[in-house]
Scaffold this motif. Structure first.
Motif, PDB file in Angstrom:
ATOM      1  N   GLY A   1       0.788  -1.225   0.000  1.00 51.44           N
ATOM      2  CA  GLY A   1       0.000   0.000   0.000  1.00 51.44           C
ATOM      3  C   GLY A   1       0.813   1.263   0.000  1.00 51.44           C
TER       4      GLY A   1
ATOM      5  N   GLY B   1      -1.410   5.553  -7.576  1.00 52.85           N
ATOM      6  CA  GLY B   1      -1.955   5.076  -6.313  1.00 52.85           C
ATOM      7  C   GLY B   1      -1.817   6.165  -5.288  1.00 52.85           C
ATOM      8  N   ALA B   2      -1.338   5.849  -4.098  1.00 51.37           N
ATOM      9  CA  ALA B   2      -1.197   6.831  -3.039  1.00 51.37           C
ATOM     10  C   ALA B   2      -0.037   7.747  -3.358  1.00 51.37           C
ATOM     11  CB  ALA B   2      -0.964   6.125  -1.718  1.00 51.37           C
TER      12      ALA B   2
ATOM     13  N   GLY C   1      -1.680   9.470   0.421  1.00 45.25           N
ATOM     14  CA  GLY C   1      -2.150   8.101   0.396  1.00 45.25           C
ATOM     15  C   GLY C   1      -1.462   7.275   1.442  1.00 45.25           C
ATOM     16  N   ALA C   2      -1.417   5.971   1.205  1.00 46.84           N
ATOM     17  CA  ALA C   2      -0.713   5.083   2.121  1.00 46.84           C
ATOM     18  C   ALA C   2       0.760   5.433   2.064  1.00 46.84           C
ATOM     19  CB  ALA C   2      -0.942   3.640   1.705  1.00 46.84           C
TER      20      ALA C   2
ATOM     21  N   ASP D   1       2.092  -4.890  -3.191  1.00 45.80           N
ATOM     22  CA  ASP D   1       0.788  -4.671  -3.800  1.00 45.80           C
ATOM     23  C   ASP D   1       0.469  -5.767  -4.804  1.00 45.80           C
ATOM     24  OD1 ASP D   1       0.293  -2.405  -2.356  1.00 45.80           O
ATOM     25  OD2 ASP D   1       0.829  -1.003  -3.941  1.00 45.80           O
TER      26      ASP D   1
ATOM     27  N   ARG E   1      -6.802  -0.745   5.263  1.00 48.68           N
ATOM     28  CA  ARG E   1      -6.954   0.229   4.186  1.00 48.68           C
ATOM     29  C   ARG E   1      -6.140  -0.163   2.964  1.00 48.68           C
ATOM     30  NH1 ARG E   1      -4.858   6.468   4.143  1.00 48.68           N
ATOM     31  NH2 ARG E   1      -2.840   5.426   4.229  1.00 48.68           N
ATOM     32  N   ALA E   2      -4.943  -0.714   3.183  1.00 48.60           N
ATOM     33  CA  ALA E   2      -4.099  -1.103   2.056  1.00 48.60           C
ATOM     34  C   ALA E   2      -4.796  -2.126   1.171  1.00 48.60           C
ATOM     35  CB  ALA E   2      -2.770  -1.658   2.576  1.00 48.60           C
TER      36      ALA E   2
ATOM     37  N   ARG F   1      -7.796  -0.423  -0.646  1.00 48.77           N
ATOM     38  CA  ARG F   1      -7.256   0.420  -1.716  1.00 48.77           C
ATOM     39  C   ARG F   1      -6.972  -0.401  -2.967  1.00 48.77           C
ATOM     40  NH1 ARG F   1      -1.693   1.383  -2.464  1.00 48.77           N
ATOM     41  NH2 ARG F   1      -1.288   2.958  -4.033  1.00 48.77           N
TER      42      ARG F   1
ATOM     43  N   SER G   1      -5.821   7.124  -3.003  1.00 48.44           N
ATOM     44  CA  SER G   1      -5.962   6.225  -1.870  1.00 48.44           C
ATOM     45  C   SER G   1      -7.389   6.293  -1.330  1.00 48.44           C
ATOM     46  CB  SER G   1      -4.953   6.574  -0.768  1.00 48.44           C
ATOM     47  OG  SER G   1      -4.878   5.545   0.195  1.00 48.44           O
TER      48      SER G   1
END
Length: 382
Positions: free
Chosen positions: A28, A62-63, A68-69, A121, A162-163, A166, A245
């Motif tokens: 994440g 992504g984040a 984000g993460a 990921d 959350r990861a 996401r 995210s």
């Protein structure tokens, strides 16, 4: 009977020949490419949805580094410190007692159980791919609503949960140019597969109101197993943001000195069409709540009653106000301004402002927008 995947998150630093963050994100975290990309959503409804989704679909963002993460997610994922109930230096591929106990309880009920430790990921994605539905005429990848697979995420923190969510969003959110007719008008993602949550440190429920505790989810491994096999899926709102995210619980934006005293910062905070701060006021904190994890700051109530399934985000800013008594003495009181809506944006006026988002640390240096996806994700509950 169901096939159950018991997913524990590790980090790439535990994989042979790999260091955490080398060659991509770990559990994440943001890659270098993701940190450089960003989307331009606003705080006003559908425009925010389309902007962020289009960017994610076309750039793979992504984040980001400030929204984000974060690398903190990756550190939390592994659980190598004592605060996660493990020993320093412990390898992530060593099964923990709650994971083994949950697997035993599932197996005793006839479930076929597979334990997986994902260190990147890509490895999370390999697990989530099992939830893909049959091919659609429009070519989109969609979750199978009739899947006989159940997912249990063994989480030491909300950031780990959350990861996984996401990555579900990244997998199933269609680009705006291919938005299907069967997608709800107030959403950019379909109904995501329900998740069973296995807290890795049940003792935290007495000292820390994590999301599992707020939702009243079972913490005992046997009870988690029963919820996954016999319980119901409770659908919850999801906050997406234009950094690519998601937020499950909430975020707290603000800084403190070495003594823990809040420091003033300035920023523009908007909730739909309401302006809580135009950027001129000194702020002590800004709380963004999908649930109630950040409802209080010390002895100050920031959020009134955030509900994780009402389709709205609750936002509050704490503003110090100086007044004078009849004798001319200065007094300071804390004014809390609140608003509820579908979307919120925060624009720092100067420098970087530290924040927590689902327990993951970051710094906000540019405009960040969050918006609500009603009922987008779900948990198994008894």
């Amino acid at each position: 009977m169901y096939d159950v995947v018991l997913l524990t998150l590790g980090s790439e630093r535990d994989a042979p020949g790999g260091a955490c963050g080398s060659g991509g994100a770990c559990c994440g975290g943001a890659t270098a490419h993701e940190a450089e990309t960003g989307a331009g959503a606003t705080a006003n409804g559908a425009e925010a949805d389309a902007g962020a989704t289009a960017h994610e679909a076309e750039t793979g963002a992504g984040a980001t580094a400030d929204g984000g993460a974060t690398a903190r997610d990756a550190a939390d994922v592994c659980g190598t410190g004592d605060r996660h109930g493990g020993k320093a230096g412990e390898r992530c591929d060593t099964p923990r007692v709650p994971v083994l106990a949950c697997a035993d309880a599932l197996t005793a009920r006839g479930a076929r159980v597979e334990t997986v430790t994902a260190r990147s990921d890509a490895e999370i994605d390999d697990v989530l791919a099992r939830f893909d539905g049959p091919p659609r005429p429009d070519g989109l990848t969609w979750p199978d609503p009739d899947s006989k697979i159940r997912l249990v995420v063994a989480a030491a923190s909300d950031a780990q949960l959350r990861a996984v969510v996401r990555r579900l969003v990244r997998r199933y959110a269609p680009p705006p140019s291919r938005r299907p007719d069967d997608l709800p008008g107030n959403r950019t993602v379909p109904d995501l597969p329900p998740i069973g949550v296995l807290p890795l440190d049940p003792a935290r429920s007495t000292t820390h109101r994590d999301l599992a505790a707020q939702l009243g989810l079972p913490r005992d491994p046997a009870a988690v197993a029963a919820a996954v096999l016999d319980g119901t899926a409770r659908r919850l709102d999801l906050l997406r943001n234009d950094g690519g995210s998601v937020t499950l619980d909430g975020a707290l934006i603000g800084a403190a000195d070495d003594s823990g005293r809040p420091l003033h910062w300035r920023g523009r905070v908007e909730v739909d069409d309401a302006v809580l701060s135009n950027g001129d006021d000194p702020l002590l904190a800004c709380a963004i709540g999908n649930a109630g994890g950040y409802a209080r700051l010390d002895d100050v109530t920031l959020l009134g009653n955030p509900e994780p399934n009402d389709g709205l985000v609750e936002v509050a800013v704490a503003v110090p106000v100086v007044t004078r008594s009849a004798f001319g003495r200065k007094r300071m009181r804390l004014e809390v301004r609140r608003a509820r809506g579908r979307a919120v944006s925060v624009l720092p006026r100067e420098g970087r402002v530290p924040y927590l988002d689902d327990g993951a640390e970051g710094e906000l240096s540019r405009k960040r927008s969050w918006w609500t996806e009603p009922g987008a994700w779900a948990v198994w509950t008894s």
